[in-house]
Design a protein around this motif. Structure first.
Motif, PDB file in Angstrom:
ATOM      1  N   ALA A 118       0.814  -1.215   0.000  1.00 63.93           N
ATOM      2  CA  ALA A 118       0.000   0.000   0.000  1.00 63.93           C
ATOM      3  C   ALA A 118       0.849   1.268   0.000  1.00 63.93           C
ATOM      4  O   ALA A 118       0.417   2.302  -0.521  1.00 63.93           O
ATOM      5  CB  ALA A 118      -0.932   0.002   1.210  1.00 63.93           C
ATOM      6  N   ILE A 119       2.068   1.197   0.563  1.00 56.97           N
ATOM      7  CA  ILE A 119       2.885   2.407   0.704  1.00 56.97           C
ATOM      8  C   ILE A 119       3.278   3.012  -0.643  1.00 56.97           C
ATOM      9  O   ILE A 119       2.981   4.185  -0.907  1.00 56.97           O
ATOM     10  CB  ILE A 119       4.128   2.118   1.571  1.00 56.97           C
ATOM     11  CG1 ILE A 119       3.690   1.747   2.999  1.00 56.97           C
ATOM     12  CG2 ILE A 119       5.054   3.336   1.600  1.00 56.97           C
ATOM     13  CD1 ILE A 119       4.831   1.279   3.885  1.00 56.97           C
ATOM     14  N   PRO A 120       3.955   2.262  -1.554  1.00 58.61           N
ATOM     15  CA  PRO A 120       4.297   2.878  -2.843  1.00 58.61           C
ATOM     16  C   PRO A 120       3.073   3.226  -3.679  1.00 58.61           C
ATOM     17  O   PRO A 120       3.100   4.207  -4.441  1.00 58.61           O
ATOM     18  CB  PRO A 120       5.156   1.809  -3.533  1.00 58.61           C
ATOM     19  CG  PRO A 120       4.802   0.530  -2.866  1.00 58.61           C
ATOM     20  CD  PRO A 120       4.490   0.882  -1.449  1.00 58.61           C
ATOM     21  N   LEU A 121       2.002   2.461  -3.532  1.00 59.51           N
ATOM     22  CA  LEU A 121       0.793   2.774  -4.285  1.00 59.51           C
ATOM     23  C   LEU A 121       0.153   4.066  -3.789  1.00 59.51           C
ATOM     24  O   LEU A 121      -0.394   4.844  -4.590  1.00 59.51           O
ATOM     25  CB  LEU A 121      -0.205   1.613  -4.200  1.00 59.51           C
ATOM     26  CG  LEU A 121       0.194   0.350  -4.951  1.00 59.51           C
ATOM     27  CD1 LEU A 121      -0.842  -0.749  -4.760  1.00 59.51           C
ATOM     28  CD2 LEU A 121       0.388   0.647  -6.440  1.00 59.51           C
ATOM     29  N   MET A 122       0.222   4.323  -2.488  1.00 59.17           N
ATOM     30  CA  MET A 122      -0.287   5.590  -1.973  1.00 59.17           C
ATOM     31  C   MET A 122       0.536   6.753  -2.513  1.00 59.17           C
ATOM     32  O   MET A 122      -0.012   7.825  -2.818  1.00 59.17           O
ATOM     33  CB  MET A 122      -0.275   5.592  -0.433  1.00 59.17           C
ATOM     34  CG  MET A 122      -1.396   4.794   0.195  1.00 59.17           C
ATOM     35  SD  MET A 122      -1.573   5.069   1.972  1.00 59.17           S
ATOM     36  CE  MET A 122      -0.118   4.225   2.599  1.00 59.17           C
ATOM     37  N   ILE A 123       1.841   6.538  -2.650  1.00 61.48           N
ATOM     38  CA  ILE A 123       2.696   7.588  -3.203  1.00 61.48           C
ATOM     39  C   ILE A 123       2.309   7.879  -4.655  1.00 61.48           C
ATOM     40  O   ILE A 123       2.199   9.040  -5.059  1.00 61.48           O
ATOM     41  CB  ILE A 123       4.174   7.178  -3.100  1.00 61.48           C
ATOM     42  CG1 ILE A 123       4.596   7.090  -1.630  1.00 61.48           C
ATOM     43  CG2 ILE A 123       5.058   8.170  -3.858  1.00 61.48           C
ATOM     44  CD1 ILE A 123       5.986   6.541  -1.425  1.00 61.48           C
ATOM     45  N   THR A 124       2.089   6.818  -5.435  1.00 57.45           N
ATOM     46  CA  THR A 124       1.707   7.027  -6.831  1.00 57.45           C
ATOM     47  C   THR A 124       0.358   7.729  -6.936  1.00 57.45           C
ATOM     48  O   THR A 124       0.142   8.544  -7.844  1.00 57.45           O
ATOM     49  CB  THR A 124       1.651   5.698  -7.605  1.00 57.45           C
ATOM     50  OG1 THR A 124       0.674   4.833  -7.023  1.00 57.45           O
ATOM     51  CG2 THR A 124       3.008   5.007  -7.586  1.00 57.45           C
ATOM     52  N   MET A 125      -0.562   7.437  -6.014  1.00 55.74           N
ATOM     53  CA  MET A 125      -1.864   8.107  -6.037  1.00 55.74           C
ATOM     54  C   MET A 125      -1.726   9.584  -5.682  1.00 55.74           C
ATOM     55  O   MET A 125      -2.429  10.434  -6.236  1.00 55.74           O
ATOM     56  CB  MET A 125      -2.825   7.422  -5.082  1.00 55.74           C
ATOM     57  CG  MET A 125      -3.280   6.027  -5.514  1.00 55.74           C
ATOM     58  SD  MET A 125      -4.073   5.994  -7.147  1.00 55.74           S
ATOM     59  CE  MET A 125      -2.721   5.373  -8.170  1.00 55.74           C
ATOM     60  N   CYS A 126      -0.817   9.890  -4.769  1.00 56.10           N
ATOM     61  CA  CYS A 126      -0.575  11.299  -4.425  1.00 56.10           C
ATOM     62  C   CYS A 126      -0.010  12.056  -5.623  1.00 56.10           C
ATOM     63  O   CYS A 126      -0.426  13.185  -5.917  1.00 56.10           O
ATOM     64  CB  CYS A 126       0.390  11.396  -3.246  1.00 56.10           C
ATOM     65  SG  CYS A 126      -0.327  10.953  -1.650  1.00 56.10           S
ATOM     66  N   VAL A 127       0.942  11.424  -6.324  1.00 58.50           N
ATOM     67  CA  VAL A 127       1.520  12.049  -7.509  1.00 58.50           C
ATOM     68  C   VAL A 127       0.456  12.221  -8.590  1.00 58.50           C
ATOM     69  O   VAL A 127       0.363  13.278  -9.232  1.00 58.50           O
ATOM     70  CB  VAL A 127       2.702  11.217  -8.043  1.00 58.50           C
ATOM     71  CG1 VAL A 127       3.201  11.776  -9.369  1.00 58.50           C
ATOM     72  CG2 VAL A 127       3.830  11.180  -7.023  1.00 58.50           C
ATOM     73  N   ALA A 128      -0.365  11.190  -8.782  1.00 58.34           N
ATOM     74  CA  ALA A 128      -1.419  11.266  -9.796  1.00 58.34           C
ATOM     75  C   ALA A 128      -2.413  12.374  -9.473  1.00 58.34           C
ATOM     76  O   ALA A 128      -2.814  13.144 -10.350  1.00 58.34           O
ATOM     77  CB  ALA A 128      -2.132   9.925  -9.912  1.00 58.34           C
ATOM     78  N   ALA A 129      -2.806  12.469  -8.195  1.00 63.35           N
ATOM     79  CA  ALA A 129      -3.801  13.462  -7.793  1.00 63.35           C
ATOM     80  C   ALA A 129      -3.279  14.878  -7.970  1.00 63.35           C
ATOM     81  O   ALA A 129      -4.009  15.763  -8.437  1.00 63.35           O
ATOM     82  CB  ALA A 129      -4.225  13.229  -6.346  1.00 63.35           C
ATOM     83  N   THR A 130      -2.022  15.100  -7.638  1.00 66.25           N
ATOM     84  CA  THR A 130      -1.480  16.463  -7.656  1.00 66.25           C
ATOM     85  C   THR A 130      -0.912  16.851  -9.015  1.00 66.25           C
ATOM     86  O   THR A 130      -1.128  17.973  -9.489  1.00 66.25           O
ATOM     87  CB  THR A 130      -0.382  16.614  -6.589  1.00 66.25           C
ATOM     88  OG1 THR A 130       0.631  15.607  -6.785  1.00 66.25           O
ATOM     89  CG2 THR A 130      -0.972  16.442  -5.196  1.00 66.25           C
ATOM     90  N   SER A 131      -0.202  15.930  -9.666  1.00 67.34           N
ATOM     91  CA  SER A 131       0.489  16.270 -10.910  1.00 67.34           C
ATOM     92  C   SER A 131      -0.356  16.047 -12.160  1.00 67.34           C
ATOM     93  O   SER A 131      -0.237  16.790 -13.137  1.00 67.34           O
ATOM     94  CB  SER A 131       1.784  15.448 -11.045  1.00 67.34           C
ATOM     95  OG  SER A 131       2.663  15.721  -9.975  1.00 67.34           O
ATOM     96  N   VAL A 132      -1.191  15.028 -12.141  1.00 66.22           N
ATOM     97  CA  VAL A 132      -1.952  14.662 -13.338  1.00 66.22           C
ATOM     98  C   VAL A 132      -3.350  15.263 -13.320  1.00 66.22           C
ATOM     99  O   VAL A 132      -3.821  15.826 -14.310  1.00 66.22           O
ATOM    100  CB  VAL A 132      -2.041  13.126 -13.481  1.00 66.22           C
ATOM    101  CG1 VAL A 132      -2.805  12.752 -14.749  1.00 66.22           C
ATOM    102  CG2 VAL A 132      -0.646  12.512 -13.485  1.00 66.22           C
ATOM    103  N   HIS A 133      -4.046  15.138 -12.176  1.00 68.85           N
ATOM    104  CA  HIS A 133      -5.469  15.494 -12.130  1.00 68.85           C
ATOM    105  C   HIS A 133      -5.779  16.764 -11.344  1.00 68.85           C
ATOM    106  O   HIS A 133      -6.903  17.259 -11.405  1.00 68.85           O
ATOM    107  CB  HIS A 133      -6.263  14.340 -11.505  1.00 68.85           C
ATOM    108  CG  HIS A 133      -6.050  13.027 -12.192  1.00 68.85           C
ATOM    109  ND1 HIS A 133      -6.576  12.730 -13.429  1.00 68.85           N
ATOM    110  CD2 HIS A 133      -5.354  11.917 -11.803  1.00 68.85           C
ATOM    111  CE1 HIS A 133      -6.229  11.503 -13.787  1.00 68.85           C
ATOM    112  NE2 HIS A 133      -5.478  10.988 -12.822  1.00 68.85           N
ATOM    113  N   GLY A 134      -4.819  17.281 -10.598  1.00 71.62           N
ATOM    114  CA  GLY A 134      -5.088  18.387  -9.685  1.00 71.62           C
ATOM    115  C   GLY A 134      -5.646  19.628 -10.354  1.00 71.62           C
ATOM    116  O   GLY A 134      -6.561  20.274  -9.832  1.00 71.62           O
ATOM    117  N   ASP A 135      -5.129  19.968 -11.535  1.00 75.26           N
ATOM    118  CA  ASP A 135      -5.581  21.178 -12.225  1.00 75.26           C
ATOM    119  C   ASP A 135      -7.006  21.055 -12.754  1.00 75.26           C
ATOM    120  O   ASP A 135      -7.608  22.057 -13.148  1.00 75.26           O
ATOM    121  CB  ASP A 135      -4.636  21.517 -13.381  1.00 75.26           C
ATOM    122  CG  ASP A 135      -3.261  21.959 -12.891  1.00 75.26           C
ATOM    123  OD1 ASP A 135      -3.159  22.378 -11.715  1.00 75.26           O
ATOM    124  OD2 ASP A 135      -2.300  21.863 -13.669  1.00 75.26           O
TER     125      ASP A 135
END
Length: 233
Positions: free
Chosen positions: A104-121
């Motif tokens: 779950a740890i690396p997957l949570m990191i990837t979700m944080c990156v996805a949320a902020t870098s890919v979908h945040g805007d």
């Protein structure tokens, strides 16, 4: 006292099912992560050398590194490789319920990156609500949360555009065929799903893979490994 005793008795008997939420979470997430990772790896396309099967695909590396239309991340080849295998291998481990907390740890990191870098805007919603009266943003507008009214205005504008698209299709298109499997929507591609997946992974991090329904549970009974132990004591 009788009601309390009855409640405790029922709850105790239902404890044998306490692993079911974790199992459902895992089964929901596993296919999503597996295919996301698979599509990032070169093994999903044509390669000329065997070792390339283990690397991220060139288009994903380019997307990770490009500053104009991509993520603009440093060391794109390395980060794409790590993200791809975290999702692909992590999805398989989630499906099995093996090393669930660690996975779950690396997957949570990837979700944080996805949320902020890919979908945040793109805001919150993955699919834009086209009825402002039923949008969850309406509740936030009652609380004067910044951005809530803008979301409601966007819903009204999206509804107008979608109505025009449907009018055009119904006038010039083959609606019986086009609407056969569902009606068109406006994809906002916001961070909704990424945050929901993060919340599910966070839950799995604290609860583990689930009693009776994960390999973690059965291995923990045999080896008492504190990293995968999710047995209630």
């Amino acid at each position: 006292m009788h009601i309390t005793h009855t409640y405790q008795t029922i709850f105790k008997r239902l404890q044998c099912l306490e692993g079911m939420p974790a199992l459902l979470f895992r089964l929901i997430l596993a296919p999503v992560m597996i295919i996301a990772g698979f599509n990032k790896l070169a093994l999903s396309g044509d390669v000329s050398h065997f070792y390339q099967y283990f690397l991220a695909s060139d288009d994903i590396i380019t997307w990770f590194g490009n500053k104009e239309w991509g993520l603009g991340l440093p060391m794109p080849a390395l980060l794409a490789f790590l993200a791809a295998w975290a999702e692909f291998l992590g999805g398989i481990l989630l499906f099995l319920g093996l090393f669930t907390r660690l996975t779950a740890i690396p997957l949570m990191i990837t979700m944080c990156v996805a949320a902020t870098s890919v979908h945040g805007d793109n805001g919150w919603f993955a699919v834009t609500p086209t009825d402002a009266s039923t949008s969850p943003a309406r509740v936030l507008s009652w609380l004067q949360i910044p951005g809530a009214q803008a979301s409601l205005d966007n819903s009204s504008a999206a509804a107008e555009r979608l109505t025009k698209m449907r009018d055009l299709l119904e006038t010039h298109g083959f609606t019986d065929y086009l609407y056969e499997t569902g009606r068109p929507v406006i994809l906002n591609n916001g961070m909704e799903f990424s945050v929901i997946y993060f919340a599910i992974l966070l839950s799995l991090f604290f609860t583990g893979g689930g009693r009776y329904v994960s390999l973690d549970y059965w291995f923990s009974r045999k080896y008492r490994n504190r990293f995968i132990d999710n047995e209630l004591k």
